[in-house]
Design a protein around this motif. Sequence first.
Motif, mmCIF file in Angstrom:
data_model
loop_
_atom_site.group_PDB
_atom_site.id
_atom_site.type_symbol
_atom_site.label_atom_id
_atom_site.label_comp_id
_atom_site.label_asym_id
_atom_site.label_seq_id
_atom_site.Cartn_x
_atom_site.Cartn_y
_atom_site.Cartn_z
ATOM 1 N N VAL A 235 30.788 11.755 -9.339
ATOM 2 C CA VAL A 235 29.746 12.707 -9.769
ATOM 3 C C VAL A 235 28.543 12.556 -8.439
ATOM 4 N N SER A 236 28.227 11.107 -8.379
ATOM 5 C CA SER A 236 27.176 11.135 -7.264
ATOM 6 C C SER A 236 27.487 11.668 -5.802
ATOM 7 N N GLY A 237 29.063 11.416 -5.418
ATOM 8 C CA GLY A 237 29.322 12.238 -4.202
ATOM 9 C C GLY A 237 29.118 13.724 -4.154
ATOM 10 N N VAL A 238 29.215 14.330 -5.330
ATOM 11 C CA VAL A 238 29.072 15.718 -5.474
ATOM 12 C C VAL A 238 27.476 15.959 -5.466
ATOM 13 N N ILE A 239 26.778 15.064 -6.146
ATOM 14 C CA ILE A 239 25.368 15.701 -6.143
ATOM 15 C C ILE A 239 24.589 15.139 -5.152
ATOM 16 N N SER A 240 24.828 13.839 -4.624
ATOM 17 C CA SER A 240 23.779 13.285 -3.411
ATOM 18 C C SER A 240 24.522 12.534 -2.326
ATOM 19 N N ASN A 241 25.891 12.160 -2.680
ATOM 20 C CA ASN A 241 26.741 11.894 -1.335
ATOM 21 C C ASN A 241 26.061 10.934 -0.500
ATOM 22 N N SER A 242 25.594 10.004 -1.081
ATOM 23 C CA SER A 242 24.910 8.829 -0.661
ATOM 24 C C SER A 242 25.868 7.727 0.139
ATOM 25 N N PRO A 243 25.449 7.164 1.170
ATOM 26 C CA PRO A 243 26.424 6.403 1.667
ATOM 27 C C PRO A 243 26.353 4.854 1.270
ATOM 28 N N TYR A 244 25.055 4.527 0.737
ATOM 29 C CA TYR A 244 25.008 3.127 0.052
ATOM 30 C C TYR A 244 24.756 3.064 -1.289
ATOM 31 N N ILE A 245 25.468 2.297 -2.192
ATOM 32 C CA ILE A 245 25.407 2.267 -3.338
ATOM 33 C C ILE A 245 24.951 1.003 -4.040
ATOM 34 N N LEU A 246 23.908 1.091 -4.700
ATOM 35 C CA LEU A 246 23.649 -0.175 -5.347
ATOM 36 C C LEU A 246 24.118 -0.378 -6.969
ATOM 37 N N GLY A 247 24.754 -1.115 -7.473
ATOM 38 C CA GLY A 247 25.019 -1.297 -8.804
ATOM 39 C C GLY A 247 24.349 -2.280 -9.616
ATOM 40 N N LEU A 248 24.185 -1.870 -10.713
ATOM 41 C CA LEU A 248 23.458 -2.940 -11.730
ATOM 42 C C LEU A 248 23.981 -2.728 -13.049
ATOM 43 N N ASP A 249 24.172 -3.867 -13.746
ATOM 44 C CA ASP A 249 24.510 -3.897 -15.017
ATOM 45 C C ASP A 249 23.158 -3.600 -15.815
ATOM 46 N N CYS A 250 23.465 -3.032 -17.265
ATOM 47 C CA CYS A 250 22.333 -2.616 -17.873
ATOM 48 C C CYS A 250 21.358 -3.655 -18.297
ATOM 49 N N ASP A 251 21.727 -4.867 -18.143
ATOM 50 C CA ASP A 251 20.782 -5.947 -18.658
ATOM 51 C C ASP A 251 20.094 -6.596 -17.471
ATOM 52 N N MET A 252 20.217 -5.865 -16.179
ATOM 53 C CA MET A 252 19.724 -6.590 -14.982
ATOM 54 C C MET A 252 18.519 -5.685 -14.672
ATOM 55 N N HIS A 253 17.870 -6.064 -13.520
ATOM 56 C CA HIS A 253 16.882 -5.317 -13.051
ATOM 57 C C HIS A 253 16.574 -5.761 -11.494
ATOM 58 N N CYS A 254 15.893 -4.985 -10.668
ATOM 59 C CA CYS A 254 15.668 -5.371 -9.379
ATOM 60 C C CYS A 254 14.402 -6.251 -9.290
ATOM 61 N N HIS A 255 14.652 -7.521 -9.006
ATOM 62 C CA HIS A 255 13.740 -8.271 -9.076
ATOM 63 C C HIS A 255 12.546 -8.104 -7.773
ATOM 64 N N ASP A 256 13.042 -7.312 -6.729
ATOM 65 C CA ASP A 256 12.253 -7.241 -5.643
ATOM 66 C C ASP A 256 12.681 -5.746 -5.101
ATOM 67 N N PRO A 257 11.446 -4.848 -5.017
ATOM 68 C CA PRO A 257 11.658 -3.622 -4.801
ATOM 69 C C PRO A 257 12.322 -3.218 -3.209
ATOM 70 N N SER A 258 12.473 -4.475 -2.444
ATOM 71 C CA SER A 258 13.065 -4.198 -1.124
ATOM 72 C C SER A 258 14.490 -4.587 -0.975
ATOM 73 N N SER A 259 15.054 -4.740 -2.283
ATOM 74 C CA SER A 259 16.458 -5.187 -2.247
ATOM 75 C C SER A 259 17.349 -4.422 -1.622
ATOM 76 N N ALA A 260 17.092 -3.053 -1.941
ATOM 77 C CA ALA A 260 18.138 -2.045 -1.114
ATOM 78 C C ALA A 260 18.054 -2.286 0.338
ATOM 79 N N ARG A 261 16.744 -2.469 0.765
ATOM 80 C CA ARG A 261 16.506 -2.389 2.381
ATOM 81 C C ARG A 261 17.030 -3.709 2.745
ATOM 82 N N GLN A 262 16.993 -4.673 2.136
ATOM 83 C CA GLN A 262 17.491 -5.891 2.440
ATOM 84 C C GLN A 262 19.116 -6.137 2.580
#
Length: 220
Positions: free
Chosen positions: A164-191
Amino acid sequence: MNTVLSAMAMDYPPDKLHVYLSDDGGAAVTLKGMREAWRFAKWWLPFCRRYGIKCRAPEAYFSAEEEDADFGGSEFIQDREDIKEKYEVFKKRVREKATVGDTRSRLGRDHPAVIEVIQETSNDDAIRENETKNMPLLVYVSREKRPSHPHYFKAGALNVLLRVSGVISNSPYILGLDCDMHCHDPSSARQAMCFHLDPKISPSLALVQFPQKFHNISNN
């Protein structure tokens, strides 16, 4: 929804950030919760950007007040109280949807795929127009299920999410999170992308795993 909001609030160009939720349970309350999260994000994202908030999952942020010492001033205090009040309203609306029978409303064992791009227009003039435009794409996905085919495996849901993401956005990088997680640092994807874009290691690198911090661990 805190996981969704923390992902939407990452420090990344909004037009290149696409947030997907894979609901393998096919619960109507999850889809409705995402619609409420989209509305609240119109307030939450500008607040995080304006003050450089690090912990961008609202439940975690409002539970820990050590960040507040970095700001001060009556304007921040007032904005924080306003956004906290809106967060309480958001939680109440999600809970109400979960208590009126929505939790029993599922797509069932036999259903086609459901894909919805979450969008909602607001007539509230208090939300600045230029800020509401800086919203990432938010998409709900529930894969097709047929009783005649095995579907009780997480990898199947992830594969559908990738298609689905390949058709809609085709992003080269993917960050996977479980439903009980959160990004503790907004720069995590850049890191993480610093590793992927390093010419010395990138040809052999497929995955970056972040350290995880767990809270409320039981004695067992």
